[in-house]
Design an enzyme around this catalytic site. Structure first.
Site, PDB file in Angstrom:
ATOM      1  N   HIS A   1       0.856  -1.202   0.000  1.00 53.44           N
ATOM      2  CA  HIS A   1       0.000   0.000   0.000  1.00 53.44           C
ATOM      3  C   HIS A   1       0.882   1.239   0.000  1.00 53.44           C
ATOM      4  O   HIS A   1       1.782   1.349   0.822  1.00 53.44           O
ATOM      5  CB  HIS A   1      -0.885   0.039   1.249  1.00 53.44           C
ATOM      6  CG  HIS A   1      -1.988  -0.980   1.221  1.00 53.44           C
ATOM      7  ND1 HIS A   1      -2.998  -0.995   2.148  1.00 53.44           N
ATOM      8  CD2 HIS A   1      -2.242  -2.000   0.379  1.00 53.44           C
ATOM      9  CE1 HIS A   1      -3.839  -1.984   1.878  1.00 53.44           C
ATOM     10  NE2 HIS A   1      -3.389  -2.614   0.817  1.00 53.44           N
TER      11      HIS A   1
ATOM     12  N   TYR B   1      -8.802   5.000   8.244  1.00 55.93           N
ATOM     13  CA  TYR B   1      -8.930   5.304   9.671  1.00 55.93           C
ATOM     14  C   TYR B   1      -9.978   6.400   9.782  1.00 55.93           C
ATOM     15  O   TYR B   1      -9.820   7.463   9.185  1.00 55.93           O
ATOM     16  CB  TYR B   1      -7.621   5.863  10.227  1.00 55.93           C
ATOM     17  CG  TYR B   1      -6.499   4.868  10.410  1.00 55.93           C
ATOM     18  CD1 TYR B   1      -5.674   4.507   9.357  1.00 55.93           C
ATOM     19  CD2 TYR B   1      -6.244   4.311  11.665  1.00 55.93           C
ATOM     20  CE1 TYR B   1      -4.623   3.611   9.541  1.00 55.93           C
ATOM     21  CE2 TYR B   1      -5.196   3.423  11.862  1.00 55.93           C
ATOM     22  CZ  TYR B   1      -4.388   3.074  10.803  1.00 55.93           C
ATOM     23  OH  TYR B   1      -3.350   2.196  10.992  1.00 55.93           O
TER      24      TYR B   1
ATOM     25  N   PRO C   1      -2.930   0.035  19.419  1.00 56.28           N
ATOM     26  CA  PRO C   1      -2.768  -0.461  18.045  1.00 56.28           C
ATOM     27  C   PRO C   1      -2.847   0.598  16.936  1.00 56.28           C
ATOM     28  O   PRO C   1      -2.364   0.355  15.828  1.00 56.28           O
ATOM     29  CB  PRO C   1      -3.913  -1.470  17.895  1.00 56.28           C
ATOM     30  CG  PRO C   1      -4.914  -1.083  18.923  1.00 56.28           C
ATOM     31  CD  PRO C   1      -4.141  -0.488  20.058  1.00 56.28           C
TER      32      PRO C   1
ATOM     33  N   LYS D   1       2.220  -0.224  15.216  1.00 55.80           N
ATOM     34  CA  LYS D   1       3.656  -0.253  15.512  1.00 55.80           C
ATOM     35  C   LYS D   1       4.124  -1.487  16.277  1.00 55.80           C
ATOM     36  O   LYS D   1       5.333  -1.790  16.309  1.00 55.80           O
ATOM     37  CB  LYS D   1       4.038   0.995  16.324  1.00 55.80           C
ATOM     38  CG  LYS D   1       4.029   2.257  15.511  1.00 55.80           C
ATOM     39  CD  LYS D   1       5.256   2.344  14.613  1.00 55.80           C
ATOM     40  CE  LYS D   1       5.062   3.243  13.434  1.00 55.80           C
ATOM     41  NZ  LYS D   1       4.937   2.571  12.153  1.00 55.80           N
TER      42      LYS D   1
ATOM     43  N   TYR E   1       4.600   6.517  10.136  1.00 60.48           N
ATOM     44  CA  TYR E   1       3.794   5.350   9.790  1.00 60.48           C
ATOM     45  C   TYR E   1       4.598   4.322   8.997  1.00 60.48           C
ATOM     46  O   TYR E   1       4.579   3.121   9.299  1.00 60.48           O
ATOM     47  CB  TYR E   1       2.528   5.777   9.013  1.00 60.48           C
ATOM     48  CG  TYR E   1       1.444   4.725   9.053  1.00 60.48           C
ATOM     49  CD1 TYR E   1       1.565   3.544   8.335  1.00 60.48           C
ATOM     50  CD2 TYR E   1       0.300   4.902   9.827  1.00 60.48           C
ATOM     51  CE1 TYR E   1       0.586   2.565   8.392  1.00 60.48           C
ATOM     52  CE2 TYR E   1      -0.687   3.929   9.888  1.00 60.48           C
ATOM     53  CZ  TYR E   1      -0.534   2.767   9.173  1.00 60.48           C
ATOM     54  OH  TYR E   1      -1.498   1.790   9.243  1.00 60.48           O
TER      55      TYR E   1
END
Ligand code: DHB
Length: 377
Positions: free
Chosen positions: A57, A180, A272, A276, A364
């Protein structure tokens, strides 16, 4: 992973697991690999299936007020992430271990460690292993950390007034990338495991009783929190698994007591949001394998002495990022409308300022990782 990295250095190890092989292979857990984690697995020779089946992704979506906003990791950082279940990683590592013929004991019980010995029962036999070093890779609830005198450890932690209800559904993912979402009713996350399997999460109460969440209620809530003004929504399908994941930030310092080294969740837990946990564990064992290799090859102690500080530098950055993502995207029971408006303002900033987007993206995809094969950045 540590056992495999040590094997590549010609270092013997004994791996002891108290669950069964089926349990660890089938239990669905995290699913996002940083580019450094992928690189480490590939270079260690355990990345073939990951490269074939992992879903690459190049960004994520943040959704709020009914709209999705894309953050393009590839463009902002030059890196992507890979969706590949933690249990698939575990499956590949078990296969690699089996191929070496080195010891790996499942369903061991009565496991106890001291600074230099490991005792356990397996198949009704008592084992007592004299160890040069012990790596406590046994998670937050494992026996390693409690084996260290409390006077030697300093603990930092924070609980959150919410948890995640996670489901796995037999449904083709309706988006190529993760979503998200912050909604007035709370957080929701759209993820996936394969072209046929969708993974979804909903913010719920920490003590949520699963029987209060029949499938219809789960879908209704997911649709309310995720459906977008442009018509996007998750595809539905039979729910294959349902579970509640707690949320906690936790760090125990230092990550070493004599010859006992803690790695992964045994030493630290992140909430979560931001994905990570697995990646931090990989970074820890990468640093540890290098330190152990230098000890055996060149009789060097310095890398072992630096292990805890090196890992903790990365751990605290991930703690900050995970706490920030969590605070931005969840509605806290002690929060009010001011907090919600502030969160929306933060999301508007993060999805419109290139500087803010880059900050999210570089954390990220993963900060540079020093591993046995060099440094990724
Ligand atoms: C998944 C889990 C996470 O914690 C996250 O931030 C993103 C995705 C997942 O299980 O797919």
């Amino acid at each position: 992973m540590l056992g495999h990295l040590l094997h590549l250095e010609g270092i013997d190890s004994v791996i002891v697991e108290n669950r069964s092989r089926d349990y660890v292979i089938e239990r669905v857990r995290a699913g996002v690999l940083e580019h450094g984690t992928v690189d480490l697995m590939v270079k260690a020779g355990v990345g073939d299936r990951l490269l074939r089946e992992g879903m690459r992704h190049s960004g994520i979506h943040l959704a709020f007020r009914g709209r999705r906003h894309r953050i393009d990791f590839e463009e902002l950082t030059g890196h992507s992430i890979t969706i590949y279940g933690q249990n698939e990683v575990v499956k590949d590592l078990i296969a690699a271990r089996a191929a070496t013929g080195r010891p790996l004991y499942f369903e061991a019980d009565g496991v106890a460690v001291s600074e230099s010995r490991m005792r356990f029962r397996w198949n009704e036999e008592e084992h007592d292993v004299a160890c040069d070093f012990i790596a406590g890779c046994d998670g937050f609830h494992g026996i390693s950390r409690p084996s260290i005198p409390t006077s030697h450890l300093r603990v930092y932690d924070r609980d959150y007034p919410f948890a995640w209800l996670g489901i796995l559904a037999e449904a083709a993912p309706s988006s190529d990338e993760l979503v998200y979402s912050l909604h007035e009713r709370g957080f929701a996350l759209f993820s996936m495991r394969s072209p046929a399997i969708t993974r979804l999460y909903l913010q719920c109460a920490p003590d949520e009783a699963l029987h209060r969440w029949p499938d219809e209620r789960v879908w209704e809530e997911l649709m309310t929190r995720l459906a977008n003004a442009d018509g996007w929504r998750p595809n539905t399908g039979p729910i294959l698994q349902k579970g509640v994941t707690g949320m906690r930030s936790f760090v125990a310092e230092p990550m070493r007591w004599g010859r006992l080294f803690l790695a992964g969740d045994a030493a630290h837990i992140v909430p979560p949001t931001g994905a990570k946990g697995l990646n931090l564990a990989m970074a820890d064992v990468s640093v540890l394998s290098r330190a152990l290799a230098a000890y055996y090859r060149d009789n060097r102690q310095d890398l072992l002495d630096e292990y805890s500080d090196r890992c903790l530098a990365r751990v605290w950055r991930a703690q900050r990022f995970s706490w920030w993502m969590t605070s931005m995207l969840h509605r806290a029971s002690d929060g009010n409308e001011f907090d919600y408006r502030r969160q929306i303002a933060e999301l508007e900033y993060v999805t419109s300022s290139r500087a803010a987007m880059t900050s999210l993206a570089e954390n990220y995809v993963g900060l540079p990782l020093e591993n046995a094969f060099g440094v990724t950045n």
